[in-house]
Design a protein around this motif. Structure first.
Motif, mmCIF file in Angstrom:
data_model
loop_
_atom_site.group_PDB
_atom_site.id
_atom_site.type_symbol
_atom_site.label_atom_id
_atom_site.label_comp_id
_atom_site.label_asym_id
_atom_site.label_seq_id
_atom_site.Cartn_x
_atom_site.Cartn_y
_atom_site.Cartn_z
ATOM 1 N N LYS A 130 0.702 -1.319 -0.026
ATOM 2 C CA LYS A 130 0.089 -0.102 0.055
ATOM 3 C C LYS A 130 0.820 1.301 0.028
ATOM 4 O O LYS A 130 0.260 2.293 -0.278
ATOM 5 N N SER A 131 2.060 1.023 0.431
ATOM 6 C CA SER A 131 2.863 2.385 0.347
ATOM 7 C C SER A 131 3.506 2.773 -0.992
ATOM 8 O O SER A 131 3.887 3.659 -1.277
ATOM 9 N N GLY A 132 3.039 1.804 -1.828
ATOM 10 C CA GLY A 132 3.600 2.010 -3.397
ATOM 11 C C GLY A 132 4.664 1.205 -3.889
ATOM 12 O O GLY A 132 5.009 1.073 -4.955
ATOM 13 N N GLU A 133 5.346 0.528 -2.802
ATOM 14 C CA GLU A 133 6.714 0.010 -3.259
ATOM 15 C C GLU A 133 5.842 -1.475 -3.687
ATOM 16 O O GLU A 133 5.025 -2.058 -3.398
ATOM 17 N N THR A 134 7.001 -2.185 -4.171
ATOM 18 C CA THR A 134 6.801 -3.653 -4.642
ATOM 19 C C THR A 134 7.869 -4.588 -4.321
ATOM 20 O O THR A 134 9.221 -4.077 -4.520
ATOM 21 N N THR A 135 7.470 -5.734 -3.993
ATOM 22 C CA THR A 135 8.722 -6.573 -3.276
ATOM 23 C C THR A 135 8.463 -7.717 -3.741
ATOM 24 O O THR A 135 7.100 -8.252 -4.124
ATOM 25 N N GLU A 136 9.044 -8.879 -3.390
ATOM 26 C CA GLU A 136 9.052 -10.177 -3.799
ATOM 27 C C GLU A 136 9.502 -11.125 -2.545
ATOM 28 O O GLU A 136 10.271 -10.800 -1.820
ATOM 29 N N VAL A 137 8.622 -12.139 -2.451
ATOM 30 C CA VAL A 137 8.607 -12.915 -1.129
ATOM 31 C C VAL A 137 8.488 -14.345 -1.348
ATOM 32 O O VAL A 137 7.981 -14.721 -2.480
ATOM 33 N N SER A 138 9.131 -15.374 -0.616
ATOM 34 C CA SER A 138 8.745 -16.865 -0.961
ATOM 35 C C SER A 138 8.888 -17.350 0.273
ATOM 36 O O SER A 138 9.032 -16.796 1.517
#
Length: 476
Positions: A130-138
């Motif tokens: 929601k902050s606008g950032e994009t991340t990847e998790v596994s």
């Protein structure tokens, strides 16, 4: 080794199954994360059970206040509905439960990511925060608990009217005034609860139901009894009817017309608000499930086995997203399956408890529709018992002493039993506190009691429970 973007356990979506499981895994020492795009707690806490039953309680007060004279109580004037206060009371209770969910998860050490996740590989997800950032998790293990949402029917003209007047089971609870005329498309549980509620708030209400009866899951005699109750409440009901189109009208108070095909011909229904209560669809279309090898049904529900495992290795589905009975108590029970199979030393169950869905007797899954009177059911329906030798007891609630004392005699009780063994096969109570009476019969069924055990029991007087002495005299 756990890296900052890799977890032992990852939950995609919150809810009545995901939340307790996330805390259990975290408390067991597993690095646990949860991705939630809307509000922690899932449908039940935020837009389902908690808020709807809170508002329905307000409707009950309005109903009883109008009936005060029947009880010898004068209220001093006409009943007025303050929708802003009704709404705020609902919001306050939701906030209390939601904040409890947040504290519980954070207290257990669950890493909460507010945003929207989608699969980009096997147990790998991209998260747009929601902050606008994009991340990847596994993660080593992933649980999909994204629930479902109201569906939107394809009716010509629906998109052309003021969309602020088109509501579903979520947005209708945010109205700040009582509709002048609420047109309800759908005669299922959601449509019936909200239709009766807003009638009690003072709205005109018309229901358009495509089926030949309301609440199609129920036995026809039960559905007919409900229809008569709603007729008495002043709700107009069109059965075997279909909304053909919607058009604008030159009336500020009733700005649209629903054109309906009924068995008696075409009917035009002017309305101020339109409630879409025509079903729900799973929240899977935005998850890119194919990237993870997760298979779904044609309707979009995730396919699972008896242990809730999907077609992808170490990926499980919880709650409404995998189909089946869409009840909060079923979602919570899913957490028991996972605990038993993946966290046996931390399970709330004993080692002797069954571990699979097929062995849990979900034929006894209960449910309650919170109309007034309530409709509580457990076990099988008439359509499930074709070819079996049975007996059925039907007793009007007006034969229940406690219901008469409360001036709440509307409805009926119905029980179907095996004609030879006495086993209770199905039970419905459409009556005051119908859900509570049903739960008593459910416990008897779980314990293997026969109908004559309930008939011979000594129940306290005067209670609703003692109706279980008298019901069986109607067996035939």
């Amino acid at each position: 080794m756990v890296t900052p973007n890799h977890f032992n356990v990852l939950f995609l979506g919150s809810g009545q199954s995901a939340n307790p499981l996330a805390k259990a895994f975290a408390n067991a020492g597993r690095a646990t994360a949860m991705i939630e795009r809307a509000a922690l707690g899932g449908t039940c806490v935020n837009v389902g059970c908690t808020p709807t039953k809170t508002i329905i309680a307000s409707g009950k007060v309005a109903y009883l206040a109008r009936r005060g004279a029947e009880y010898g109580v004068k209220t001093g004037g006409p009943v007025e509905i303050d929708m802003l206060r009704v709404r705020q009371r609902k919001r306050d209770i939701v906030e209390r439960w939601n904040s409890g969910s947040v504290k519980g998860l954070e207290g257990a050490g669950v890493n909460i990511m507010m945003g929207e996740g989608r699969f980009v590989g096997e147990r790998r997800l991209e998260v747009r925060l929601k902050s606008g950032e994009t991340t990847e998790v596994s993660a080593d293990t992933v649980f999909v608990s994204t629930g479902d949402r109201p569906s939107r029917p394809n009716i010509p003209g629906l998109d052309d009217i003021d969309q602020a007047r088109v509501v579903d089971s979520t947005s209708i609870m945010e109205l700040d005034s009582v509709p002048k005329h609420l047109v309800v498309l759908g005669g299922g549980y959601i449509g019936m609860e909200f239709g009766q509620l807003f009638r009690r708030f003072g709205a005109m209400v018309t229901v358009v139901q495509t089926g030949k009866q309301l609440v199609p899951r129920e036995d026809p005699d039960v559905a007919d009894c409900l229809r008569k109750i709603l007729d008495e409440d002043g709700i107009k009901i069109h059965l075997s009817s279909t909304a053909q189109s919607i058009s604008a009208a030159d009336d500020a108070n009733l700005p649209f017309v629903v054109n309906v095909e009924t068995p008696g011909g075409k009917v035009s229904i002017p309305g101020s608000h339109l409630l879409l209560a025509t079903g729900r669809i799973p929240n899977t279309d935005m998850l890119n499930l194919s990237a993870a090898g997760i298979k779904t049904t044609p309707k979009g529900h995730i396919i699972v086995d008896e242990k809730l495992h999907t077609s992808a290795q170490n990926v499980y589905a919880l709650g409404d997203v995998h189909g089946g009975p869409a009840f909060t108590h079923i979602s919570y029970d899913d957490s028991r399956i996972i605990r038993t199979n993946l966290l046996p030393t931390h399970s709330l169950t004993t080692p002797a408890m069954p571990t699979t869905k097929s062995s849990r007797s979900r034929v006894l899954t209960p449910y309650v529709m919170y109309t007034d009177p309530q409709l509580g059911h457990v076990g099988q329906h008439d359509q499930d018992l074709a070819g079996r030798k049975t007996k059925t007891a039907i007793m009007p609630m007006e034969h229940v002493a406690r219901a008469l004392e409360m001036a709440e005699p509307r409805g009926m009780m119905k029980a179907t039993v095996d004609a030879e063994t006495g086993e209770i096969l199905g039970f419905t109570c459409l009556g005051v506190e119908g859900g509570e009476i049903m739960s008593m019969v459910q416990m008897a069924m779980m314990g293997g009691l026969k109908w004559w055990d309930l008939e011979a029991a000594v129940w306290a007087h005067p209670t609703l429970a003692e109706s279980l002495n008298n019901l069986w005299a109607y067996l035939k």
